[in-house]
Design a protein around this motif. Structure first.
Motif, short mmCIF file in Angstrom:
data_model
loop_
_atom_site.label_atom_id
_atom_site.label_comp_id
_atom_site.label_asym_id
_atom_site.label_seq_id
_atom_site.Cartn_x
_atom_site.Cartn_y
_atom_site.Cartn_z
N THR A 114 5.64 40.09 -10.51
CA THR A 114 5.31 39.96 -9.09
C THR A 114 5.08 38.50 -8.73
OG1 THR A 114 4.29 42.15 -9.08
CG2 THR A 114 3.72 40.67 -7.26
N LYS A 118 6.71 35.87 -5.97
CA LYS A 118 5.91 35.10 -5.00
C LYS A 118 6.22 33.61 -5.09
CE LYS A 118 1.84 38.16 -4.88
NZ LYS A 118 0.41 38.24 -5.14
N SER A 153 13.43 41.68 -2.19
CA SER A 153 12.43 41.65 -1.12
C SER A 153 12.20 40.24 -0.57
CB SER A 153 11.10 42.25 -1.60
OG SER A 153 10.47 41.38 -2.53
N GLU A 276 -1.20 41.67 -2.63
CA GLU A 276 0.03 42.30 -3.11
C GLU A 276 1.28 41.79 -2.39
OE1 GLU A 276 -0.42 46.49 -2.88
OE2 GLU A 276 -2.16 46.57 -4.20
N LYS A 277 1.12 41.26 -1.19
CA LYS A 277 2.28 40.82 -0.43
C LYS A 277 2.92 39.59 -1.08
CE LYS A 277 0.22 42.49 3.87
NZ LYS A 277 -0.39 42.10 5.14
N GLU A 279 3.79 36.94 0.23
CA GLU A 279 3.26 35.69 0.78
C GLU A 279 1.88 35.36 0.23
OE1 GLU A 279 6.23 37.49 3.40
OE2 GLU A 279 4.28 38.26 2.73
N ALA A 280 1.30 36.30 -0.55
CA ALA A 280 -0.09 36.14 -1.02
C ALA A 280 -0.17 35.27 -2.27
CB ALA A 280 -0.72 37.51 -1.28
N GLN A 337 2.51 40.85 13.55
CA GLN A 337 3.25 40.67 12.30
C GLN A 337 2.93 39.32 11.66
OE1 GLN A 337 4.68 43.32 11.07
NE2 GLN A 337 4.15 44.31 13.00
N LYS A 340 -0.50 39.58 9.99
CA LYS A 340 -0.42 40.39 8.77
C LYS A 340 0.16 39.59 7.61
CE LYS A 340 1.03 44.66 9.07
NZ LYS A 340 1.85 45.81 9.49
N LYS A 341 1.11 38.71 7.91
CA LYS A 341 1.73 37.91 6.85
C LYS A 341 0.76 36.88 6.27
CE LYS A 341 6.55 38.19 8.36
NZ LYS A 341 7.70 37.43 8.92
N ASN A 344 -4.79 39.22 3.33
CA ASN A 344 -5.89 40.17 3.46
C ASN A 344 -6.85 39.75 4.58
OD1 ASN A 344 -8.86 40.72 2.65
ND2 ASN A 344 -7.73 42.26 1.52
N ASP A 366 -7.14 46.76 6.00
CA ASP A 366 -5.90 46.03 6.27
C ASP A 366 -4.93 46.85 7.12
OD1 ASP A 366 -6.30 43.57 5.26
OD2 ASP A 366 -5.34 43.91 3.34
#
Length: 444
Positions: A114, A118, A153, A276-277, A279-280, A337, A340-341, A344, A366
């Motif tokens: 993951t 990222k 993704s 988890e995103k 962008e995180a 949006q 959200k990006k 958290n 969230d």
């Protein structure tokens, strides 16, 4: 992140509250509590003792200014020493090769795959690189497929050789592919094990010798505390890696790994995973982390996250619409949006000075925007573009279609209308604050 440690340190500093000056007695009492707080946070015992000894030496050797209270002085000393403990300054990636090669290492379950995605996403969007992900975990079931999904993704190609178990051959093939197709960074995702073993170490050491990476990164789950530090030491003794990546710092971690690992392995923490995103991911800044541990927030990182999602051209167009009272639900959805990006929501709120403590016991979901998104998605294109046509009949249909109540829809419409009026007032002022803020962020 670090909530328990922050709370314990704050209690420790209260011992000095009301004291007229720093003495050996009150410093010793305070630092005894600080050391206990660090140990409870799973900080290495030797690191905790060395830290408090250094703070004591500096506190007793410092002249207290009349304008600075002893408690404030102690916070300043602890802050500076925490930053030093974690490395002092941010450590950059060194990517000089053509292509530059990044080798990922770590145990199974640490989040290597993951994080590889990222990192590729960050290098692509922030650094304008053309990364190539390489699947060299040939043991874990579905590992190659997982990297493929991750790569898809974030829009980054993934190099695989299905059926080939020779990781050196796969990596060399990937490097040739990168040169042929103009990829300037190669990120090699390697196999992990449930525990450190000789076979694993031999394989990755051989791989490192063959590809001669610009950067070897050790990925570790921060929630494993001192086990993470011990594993990092074993890997570093064998691999001599260049930097550490701490994942899952958004979870229920006590922070011991972040505070101990730099001292134990003498290698910098380069990145942290904060969710988890894709962008995180954040560059690790020791001073900012010290701010957050001591409840001072991290407004710089918050602005940087906002800046990543900011587009000056879109902001100017949005301001024109607001001035003409044309801000619609399409614009509102786009703003949601972007928020959200950024990551958290509780983590974002905690970056604002003074807010972290206030919300520590509050659960910020969230999925708070899900109901709003459902309502907007149930509107027709015409309704989203022209909210004025949404009468009671349409509202009932939207409520039914979104699985919400008529009251929910009415509440959102009222809030949206109030927001539009407020935004028009702000945009209507000369040199509107929104555009000023936007331009200031772009000039940073």
């Amino acid at each position: 992140m670090f909530e328990n440690l922050s709370e314990r340190l704050e209690r420790s500093f209260k011992i000095l509250k009301g004291e007229g000056k720093i003495t050996e007695i009150n410093v010793a009492e305070t630092l005894k509590d600080v050391r206990r707080a660090l140990l409870d946070a799973d900080v290495n015992y030797k690191v905790a003792k060395s830290f408090t000894d250094t703070v004591k030496q500096k506190a007793l050797g410092m002249d207290v200014l009349t304008a600075v209270k002893p408690g404030q002085l102690m916070v300043k000393i602890v802050h500076d020493e925490l930053a030093t403990l974690m490395g002092g300054t941010a450590a950059e990636l060194h990517l000089e090769g053509h292509p530059a090669i990044i080798l990922m290492s770590g145990l199974q379950g640490s989040g290597k795959t993951t994080f590889s995605g990222k990192l590729a996403n960050m290098l692509k969007n922030k650094n304008h690189k053309k990364p190539l992900l390489v699947a060299c975990d040939v043991y874990r079931p579905a590992a190659i497929e997982q990297l493929g999904v991750v790569g898809q993704s974030v829009g980054v190609p993934v190099y695989t050789e299905p059926g080939n178990k020779d990781v050196v051959a796969i990596a060399m093939g990937a490097i040739r592919e990168a040169k042929a197709k103009g990829n300037d960074v190669v990120i090699i995702d390697t196999a992990g094990r449930l525990a450190v073993d000789e076979e694993m170490m031999d394989e990755i050491a051989t791989l490192k010798e063959a590809v001669k990476p610009d950067e070897t990164l050790f990925v570790v789950d921060s929630m494993t505390g001192q086990d993470a530090v011990n594993t990092a030491k074993e890997f570093n003794d064998r691999l001599d890696f260049d930097g550490v990546v701490l994942t899952k710092l958004d979870g229920d971690t006590r922070g011991g790994a972040a505070l101990s690992i730099r001292t134990v392995v003498t290698k910098p923490i380069k990145f942290i995973g904060t969710g988890e995103k894709m962008e995180a991911i954040d560059v690790f800044h020791p001073e900012r982390m010290a701010d957050r541990i001591l409840g001072m927030g991290d407004i710089v990182s918050l602005v940087e996250r906002a800046q990543e999602q900011f587009d000056e051209k879109q902001a100017k167009e949005l301001e024109k619409k607001i001035r003409k009272n044309k801000f619609d639900f399409n614009d509102f959805m786009a703003q949601i949006q972007q928020i959200k990006k950024m990551g958290n929501l509780k983590d974002l709120a905690a970056m604002i000075p003074g807010v972290g403590k206030a919300i520590k016991d509050i659960d910020i979901d969230d999925n708070v925007f899900k109901g709003i998104e459902a309502i907007i998605n149930s509107m027709t294109p015409a309704e989203r573009t022209n909210p004025a046509i949404i009468n009671q009949s349409r509202r009932r249909r939207i409520a039914k279609g979104s699985g919400t109540s008529l009251d929910d829809v009415n509440r959102l419409m009222k809030q949206f209308d109030q927001m539009r009026k407020m935004m028009k007032m702000v945009a209507g002022t000369p040199n509107s604050k929104m555009l000023q803020m936007a331009n200031a962020m772009r000039r940073r």
